[in-house]
Design a protein around this motif. Structure first.
Motif, PDB file in Angstrom:
ATOM      1  N   TYR A 175       2.268   1.693  -3.380  1.00  0.00           N
ATOM      2  CA  TYR A 175       1.227   2.160  -4.299  1.00  0.00           C
ATOM      3  C   TYR A 175       0.958   3.651  -4.094  1.00  0.00           C
ATOM      4  O   TYR A 175       0.800   4.412  -5.065  1.00  0.00           O
ATOM      5  N   GLN A 176       0.928   4.089  -2.826  1.00  0.00           N
ATOM      6  CA  GLN A 176       0.684   5.505  -2.554  1.00  0.00           C
ATOM      7  C   GLN A 176       1.818   6.372  -3.082  1.00  0.00           C
ATOM      8  O   GLN A 176       1.595   7.453  -3.643  1.00  0.00           O
ATOM      9  N   ARG A 177       3.066   5.918  -2.898  1.00  0.00           N
ATOM     10  CA  ARG A 177       4.195   6.697  -3.406  1.00  0.00           C
ATOM     11  C   ARG A 177       4.153   6.810  -4.918  1.00  0.00           C
ATOM     12  O   ARG A 177       4.423   7.871  -5.490  1.00  0.00           O
ATOM     13  N   LEU A 204       0.828  -1.209   0.000  1.00  0.00           N
ATOM     14  CA  LEU A 204       0.000   0.000   0.000  1.00  0.00           C
ATOM     15  C   LEU A 204       0.866   1.264   0.000  1.00  0.00           C
ATOM     16  O   LEU A 204       0.564   2.222  -0.717  1.00  0.00           O
ATOM     17  N   ARG A 205       1.931   1.250   0.791  1.00  0.00           N
ATOM     18  CA  ARG A 205       2.809   2.424   0.824  1.00  0.00           C
ATOM     19  C   ARG A 205       3.484   2.637  -0.527  1.00  0.00           C
ATOM     20  O   ARG A 205       3.611   3.780  -0.997  1.00  0.00           O
ATOM     21  N   SER A 218       1.458   6.676  -6.727  1.00  0.00           N
ATOM     22  CA  SER A 218       0.337   7.566  -7.074  1.00  0.00           C
ATOM     23  C   SER A 218       0.742   9.027  -6.922  1.00  0.00           C
ATOM     24  O   SER A 218       0.431   9.870  -7.768  1.00  0.00           O
TER      25      SER A 218
END
Length: 252
Positions: A238-240, A235-236, A242
């Motif tokens: 993926y957030q980075r 998730l981290r 994004s």
């Protein structure tokens, strides 16, 4: 790399947890088998001969006279059932004593029970009373009294005319050493309450099952932790990605 590490943790945790559950199931099955065999008719050692296959885990009675000078004390044996409130197992001995069967030229080895060790002098044997008359014994048949880890092979010259302390009991070797005709199994005495200095509160075969379940929970918890690590790391990442893609889009 993080994904590979997480998968490895999950695989190890799940595998070890499943193995601990299988150990618990095996103990439960063994206890059920033992209970079923104990419900079978009681065997009479004096009416033998009996093979190990016929008698194993069966209840048996025997009549004869003890040979105390041939006693074998098995060292480093924890008390079968620790006293209430005790956090550590008390160390002591199992007393193996030969019983000359009445009316037969045969010896049956009896695990008479457990006695505590003298903490000041480990060579001092516990005070135990042994009847000098013919006695009746009831117990359960086993192939051996259980084994503990030992260094070396214990192959030393021994004086068979007096009791001795050993780590493990070898039934076949004892027979050869003394030139006896003996039963191919031992009998673990079950009588309780006899004031002879020995304890016979034997631990059930299911002892340790709760520990296996606790270990399985710990291993599955480790696997779940590995999954959470993989999930949060993904998730981290993926957030980075994004955020990085968003910055590039703004710049364009």
């Amino acid at each position: 790399m993080a994904t590979l590490s997480a998968l490895l943790v999950m695989a190890v945790g799940c595998g070890a947890g499943i193995w601990q559950l299988s150990r618990a199931d095996t103990k439960i099955a063994m206890a059920a088998t033992l209970l079923a065999r104990q419900q079978m008719p009681i065997l009479n050692a004096n009416a033998g001969p009996w093979s190990l296959e016929e008698a194993s885990e069966r209840r048996m009675i025997a009549r004869g006279q003890y040979l105390p000078n041939a006693a074998v004390w098995l060292d480093n044996r924890p008390r079968p059932i620790p006293p209430a409130g005790s956090a550590t197992a008390q160390s002591g001995f199992y007393l193996m004593m030969s019983l000359r069967l009445e009316g037969k030229d045969e010896v049956l080895w009896i695990n008479r029970g457990w006695a505590p060790r003298n903490n000041e002098n480990r060579e001092t044997l516990p005070p135990v009373k042994t009847p000098s008359r013919v006695v009746n014994i009831e117990g359960i048949v086993f192939a051996h009294p259980g084994k503990v880890y030992e260094l070396g092979n214990n192959k030393i010259d021994v004086d068979v005319s007096k009791p001795r302390i050993v780590q493990n009991f070898d039934l076949e070797s004892e027979g050869k050493l003394r030139g006896w005709s003996q039963s191919p199994f031992i009998l673990r005495e079950v009588e309780v309450g006899a004031e002879d200095g020995l304890l016979r509160d034997w631990a059930p075969l299911t002892s340790g099952v709760d520990r296996h379940y606790a270990y399985a929970f710990q291993w599955f918890a480790l696997a779940f932790t590995g999954f959470l690590f993989w999930l949060f790391t993904g998730l981290r990442q993926y957030q980075r990605q994004s955020v990085s893609n968003g910055h590039r889009g703004d710049q364009e």
